[in-house]
Design a protein around this motif. Structure first.
Motif, short mmCIF file in Angstrom:
data_model
loop_
_atom_site.label_atom_id
_atom_site.label_comp_id
_atom_site.label_asym_id
_atom_site.label_seq_id
_atom_site.Cartn_x
_atom_site.Cartn_y
_atom_site.Cartn_z
N ASN A 25 -13.23 2.91 -14.50
CA ASN A 25 -13.54 3.03 -13.01
C ASN A 25 -14.93 2.15 -12.58
OD1 ASN A 25 -11.06 4.45 -12.01
ND2 ASN A 25 -12.15 6.37 -12.67
N LYS A 26 -15.37 1.15 -13.80
CA LYS A 26 -16.52 0.62 -13.59
C LYS A 26 -16.39 -0.83 -14.04
CE LYS A 26 -19.10 3.10 -15.91
NZ LYS A 26 -18.32 4.38 -16.48
N ASP A 31 -19.23 0.55 -8.94
CA ASP A 31 -17.90 1.49 -9.03
C ASP A 31 -16.81 0.92 -8.32
OD1 ASP A 31 -16.63 3.70 -8.36
OD2 ASP A 31 -18.35 4.91 -7.92
#
Length: 450
Positions: free
Chosen positions: A306-307, A251
């Motif tokens: 977002n990863k 994350d």
């Protein structure tokens, strides 16, 4: 020196008096002193010698082997000897002779230790070896792990003489009148370790005569810092990462507020084979567009929104395989590679349609056997559940926002060349259950494998 050894073993909790210890003995002064010291230890455990003849120095190698056998006989302890055609193996593997010899040595030691029932392998590494190792690591480039030098205890390998300097070992050998073999290659400065030992360290010792003791204290401090740092990285890792069977997700939003992101990220990613330089590039790219790939020898990392998505690199191309040729009513079958369970069931009034995308319920009578399973391909299309029109599978995967490296793993089940299920994602509308459905093929994929 014997008393120092016992104190060191006790303080560091290296082994117990009941443990059986295998001594790695080359015949040099360090291992001869190790043997003499261990021969004096009063314990219930057994002690034995293990010697490797690498056959690299002609007559000298044979003399070393004979010397070690005589040494074992003198102390009345068992002796195990093996021989390696090291030069031929190094040529075949196109590797460094030193590295090949090291790998051969430790592989045989571990095999012997396990087979003969010894708890630990003891080597004769001492403080000067520690100094050389730390300096070598610094020259080659290292992180905090390289600064802790040689560990006193690492798995089944112990180094009980790290308390002693070379000068102390030589003084003990002379005092006891011990004999040993001299390895002429130790004076050959073409090897980095020898050059450090013979040229660099003497200069450093003119600046600090207590170099070994000073470095020992520094290593203890660095080791403590390393343990603290690793615990902190482990804690951060658990907050940043989630995983399935083969996929790891990191994350980036949770990474953002963390101080020293580069070093933290590097220590997380290095287990996947990514280098420090690659980690710098990965960190620099996390604000950019999705889709950028980074490759290690064994993994693929993709920045996806977002990863960071990490998957094993595909070693071999997956091809179409037979999935199902027949299945009796109320019978089950398992397709092992994906742990995909197939079950033919009769429709009952109690049956409830599952909503899990990892479970597909297909109308048995609409299927044409055999069913096959294969990776998806460009040009594939199907009619996603709830739609009557065709949709390109490539467009469907984009809509699902599946990272590039996970797209490569998507499989489809086909019946007579028609896709009936995009495994783990969507059923084809043409094969859904209706009020007229009498029998079901239920295919279930463990959720953790998606």
């Amino acid at each position: 020196m014997f008393n120092k050894l016992i104190t060191y073993i006790t303080h560091k909790k290296i082994f117990t008096p009941q443990d059986n210890i295998l001594l790695a003995v080359s015949g040099g002064i360090d291992s001869v002193v190790l043997t003499d010291l261990f021969a004096q230890i009063k314990s219930h455990g057994q002690v034995a010698i293990a010697h490797c003849n690498f056959q690299l120095r002609g007559v000298a190698s044979e003399e070393d082997e004979e010397f070690v056998k005589q040494l074992a006989q003198h102390y009345g302890i068992p002796c195990f000897v093996t021989r390696f055609d090291t030069y031929t193996l190094a040529q075949a593997q196109k590797g460094s002779i030193q590295m090949i010899a090291r790998n051969l040595r430790y592989a045989w030691f571990e095999q012997l230790r396990t087979k003969e029932g010894y708890h630990y392998l003891a080597t004769a590494h001492h403080q000067n070896d520690m100094v050389e190792t730390v300096l070598l690591n610094l020259v080659r480039g290292t992180g905090i792990a390289g600064l802790h030098g040689i560990k006193v205890k690492q798995g089944h390998i112990i180094r009980p003489m790290l308390f002693a300097s070379r000068e102390e070992i030589e003084a003990y050998a002379q005092e006891k009148g011990l004999k040993w073999c001299e390895d002429a290659s130790n004076q050959d400065n073409k090897y980095y370790r020898n050059r450090l030992r013979n040229e660099v360290i003497p200069v450093l010792k003119t600046m600090n005569p207590n170099l070994e003791k000073t470095l020992e204290q520094s290593v203890e401090k660095i080791s403590a810092v390393e343990r603290f740092f690793e615990a902190e990285v482990q804690h951060i890792e658990t907050t940043l990462m989630t995983s399935t069977t083969e996929t790891v997700f990191l994350d980036l939003k949770k990474l953002e507020p963390i101080d020293e992101k580069l070093i933290i990220l590097y220590h997380i990613l290095k287990k996947f084979g990514f280098s420090y330089i690659q980690t710098q590039d990965i960190l620099a790219g996390i604000t950019g567009e999705s889709g950028k790939q980074f490759l290690s020898p064994t993994y693929v990392l993709v920045k996806d929104r977002n990863k960071l998505v990490i998957t094993p690199a595909r070693v071999e191309e997956v091809t179409e395989k037979l999935l199902l040729t027949s299945l009796q009513q109320n019978a089950k079958q398992l397709y092992t590679p994906l742990q995909l369970q197939l079950e033919r069931k009769t429709v009952t009034t109690h049956f409830k349609l599952p909503k899990d995308p990892c479970i597909a319920c297909l109308d048995w009578d609409k299927l044409k056997l055999p069913l096959k399973i294969r990776p998806w391909q460009q040009g594939d299309w199907f009619k996603p559940l709830g739609m009557n029109q065709r949709k390109k599978l490539s467009d469907f995967l984009i809509d699902q926002k599946i990272p590039i490296n996970l797209k490569q793993k998507v499989m489809v089940v086909v019946s007579d060349q028609e896709i009936v299920w995009v495994v783990g994602y969507r059923l084809d509308n043409r094969y859904k259950l209706t009020k007229d459905t009498k029998e079901i093929l239920l295919m279930s994929l463990p959720t953790s494998t998606q």
